[in-house]
Scaffold this active site. Structure first.
Site, short mmCIF file in Angstrom:
data_model
loop_
_atom_site.label_atom_id
_atom_site.label_comp_id
_atom_site.label_asym_id
_atom_site.label_seq_id
_atom_site.Cartn_x
_atom_site.Cartn_y
_atom_site.Cartn_z
CG HIS A 19 -0.45 -0.08 2.51
ND1 HIS A 19 0.41 0.87 3.00
CD2 HIS A 19 -0.61 -0.97 3.53
CE1 HIS A 19 0.74 0.59 4.24
NE2 HIS A 19 0.15 -0.54 4.59
CG HIS A 22 4.06 -1.46 2.40
ND1 HIS A 22 2.82 -2.01 2.18
CD2 HIS A 22 4.39 -1.80 3.67
CE1 HIS A 22 2.43 -2.65 3.26
NE2 HIS A 22 3.35 -2.54 4.18
CB CYS A 127 -0.96 -8.54 19.30
SG CYS A 127 -1.77 -7.79 17.86
CB CYS A 130 1.87 -6.30 17.21
SG CYS A 130 0.71 -5.00 17.56
CB CYS A 144 -3.91 -5.15 19.93
SG CYS A 144 -2.78 -4.20 18.88
CG HIS A 147 -3.28 -5.12 14.82
ND1 HIS A 147 -2.10 -4.91 15.50
CD2 HIS A 147 -2.98 -5.07 13.50
CE1 HIS A 147 -1.12 -4.76 14.62
NE2 HIS A 147 -1.63 -4.85 13.41
CE LYS A 293 -2.88 2.02 12.26
NZ LYS A 293 -2.52 1.20 13.31
CE LYS A 296 -6.04 -7.02 3.79
NZ LYS A 296 -5.73 -8.39 4.11
#
Ligand code: ME8
Length: 477
Positions: A19, A22, A127, A130, A144, A147, A293, A296
């Site tokens: 994405h 990256h 997690c 992570c 978390c 997430h 943020k 997905k």
């Protein structure tokens, strides 16, 4: 040994397609690498994919494919997008490659020889998102915070690494600048974590088969972060001594969320194994997209391919790096990309080039660099000095701002001097000076843009040299 300038990106999880985040890090590293190549330095840029661990195994299972087949597809996705984005990497390391596996096992042999591995029972909350253990105080309403999932209780026998033996030494090296973390705020965050105290970490997993077998006890696999960090050595041939042609890394570019692994765990493993520490970590901020943020579940993941389709490769590279300073967290105003493209690229850089090349050809002026306006020459020099100072510090956003300012100054000079009026008045000497000034300034501008927009800059420079009029960045409507 003549050491190359060695620069790395994180290796990205082979769990989903790349994405914008990256792409941001990889383009950043590519620009820095290109800048150093231009200075005639030998450069080595390493990127790759992180292919083991619980997260990858879970994604493969969800897709109902074998983990290896799954990561093969994902690694190919990363390689394809980097090719499209004109990333010139020197190696693409994958953690499932035999040479990487051998390097991990050798490094851990050295760590064990130092007496830094011991076995203990571990009970904690893991997690998978992570890929790390969380403590109760990390959780928000039992979940978390990153997430929004409940970590899994894990009880197993693990091999631990004596991190505590190295934390004081690492803090000392960060404070002295021997291990430079930039920007300073990120170094302070790391020092804060070290100050608060850290317990030893587990470097193996008992119940996860998708990983590198731990030689000490082959029923265990190497913790995915330990496996992944060693890519920076396996990617340059470690344990073959030739890795020292590149190592220590001159700069490791990472996002802020993984600084603890890179600034603490990684140096500790290296100290234990008797390997030199990297010289610098450049920790960039994380961005949100239109205030949120990227995730997905929110459905707001931006695929770099969509931007490339709309704006082209070089403009995408530019848009990625010109949102806000990498030294802080910020927001990518994706809804303003069209406006930014038109304002800066089409009406700014593109328009300047079109005007200058058009006047040069229409008025049949051959630019002469020895007859240029000293005021503009000073301004070009000042901006180009600032650009170089920023690039030396990896401040790409700031370097781009100086190119934008230079372009504005040159466009303003066209308005001030009105070369068409000078032509009409028949003042050939002034016309020669004004157009030479513009041609030289524009040439400098596109030379500075080469590491950021290699293809468009080369086109622009060729146009200037051949006296061809080029529409570099067509307006988007
Ligand atoms: O963490 N803004 O991989 P990963 C800017 N495999 N950069 C971002 C970003 C955002 N919103 N989101 C991601 C891993 N990035 C591990 C690394 S290295 C030994 C192992 C970029 O796929 C940024 O560089 O989650 C971040 O550190 C990296 O992608 C995380 O990629």
């Amino acid at each position: 040994m003549n050491k190359a300038f060695y620069i790395t990106t994180p290796i990205y999880y082979a769990t989903a397609r790349p994405h914008l985040g990256h792409a941001f890090t990889t383009v950043t590293a590519d620009v820095i690498a290109r800048y150093h190549r231009q200075k005639k330095e030998k450069v080595f840029l390493l990127t790759g994919t992180d292919e083991h661990g619980a997260k990858v195994a879970a994604c493969a299972a969800q897709e109902k494919v074998e983990p290896q087949a799954f990561v093969d597809t994902m690694a190919a996705e990363y390689q394809a997008i980097w090719k499209t984005l004109d990333i010139k990497y020197d190696n693409f390391i994958r953690t499932t490659l035999p040479e990487h596996i051998a390097a991990v096992q050798e490094l851990l042999r050295r760590v064990e020889k130092s007496g830094d591995i011991y076995k203990a029972d571990y009970e904690g909350l893991y997690c998978v998102g992570c890929e790390k253990f969380l403590t109760e105080k990390d959780l928000v309403e039992g979940k978390c915070p990153d997430h929004k999932t409940s970590p899994k209780p894990v009880k197993e026998k693990n091999y631990f690494f004596k991190l505590s033996r190295y934390t004081a030494e690492i803090a000392k090296k960060i404070k002295s600048g021997e291990l430079e973390i930039s920007p300073k705020e990120r170094a302070n965050e790391v020092l804060g974590i070290l100050d608060a105290g850290l317990s030893d970490f587990s470097l193996s997993r008992e119940k996860l088969s998708w990983g590198i077998p731990l030689e000490l006890d082959t029923k265990q696999t190497v913790y995915v972060w330990v496996d992944a960090l060693i890519n920076y050595l396996s990617g340059i041939g470690f344990p073959d001594e030739n890795y020292k042609k590149y190592w220590p890394a001159d700069v490791q570019v990472i996002g802020a969320e993984i600084s603890k692994f890179h600034a603490i765990f990684w140096p500790a493993l290296l100290l234990s194994a008797g390997v030199a520490l990297p010289k610098k970590l450049f920790v960039h901020g994380l961005f949100t997209v239109n205030g949120e943020k990227m995730s997905k579940s929110r459905g707001n993941i931006i695929d770099p391919r969509a931007l490339i389709k709309r704006y082209g490769v070089d403009a995408t590279r530019f848009l990625l790096l010109s949102q806000f300073s990498a030294e802080r967290h910020g927001n990518v105003a994706a809804d303003l990309f069209d406006k930014q493209y038109n304002d800066t690229l089409a009406n700014g850089f593109g328009n300047l080039l079109a005007r200058v090349t058009k006047m040069l050809s229409q008025y049949e002026v051959k630019p002469d660099a020895s007859h240029i306006d000293p005021v503009i020459a000073a301004s070009v020099k000042e901006k180009s000095d600032a650009y170089h100072a920023h690039l030396e510090k990896f401040q790409l956003f700031e370097a781009l701002q100086t190119t934008i300012a230079l372009c504005q100054r040159l466009n303003q000079y066209v308005e001030e001097k009105k070369p068409w009026a000078i032509k009409k008045a028949g003042d050939e000497k002034s016309l020669q000076q004004v157009l030479s000034t513009l041609a030289t300034g524009t040439q400098t501008l596109f030379e500075l843009l080469i590491p950021f927009m290699p293809t468009k800059s080369a086109e622009a420079l060729k146009g200037l040299q051949d006296g061809q009029v080029i529409a570099l960045f067509p307006r988007i409507t």
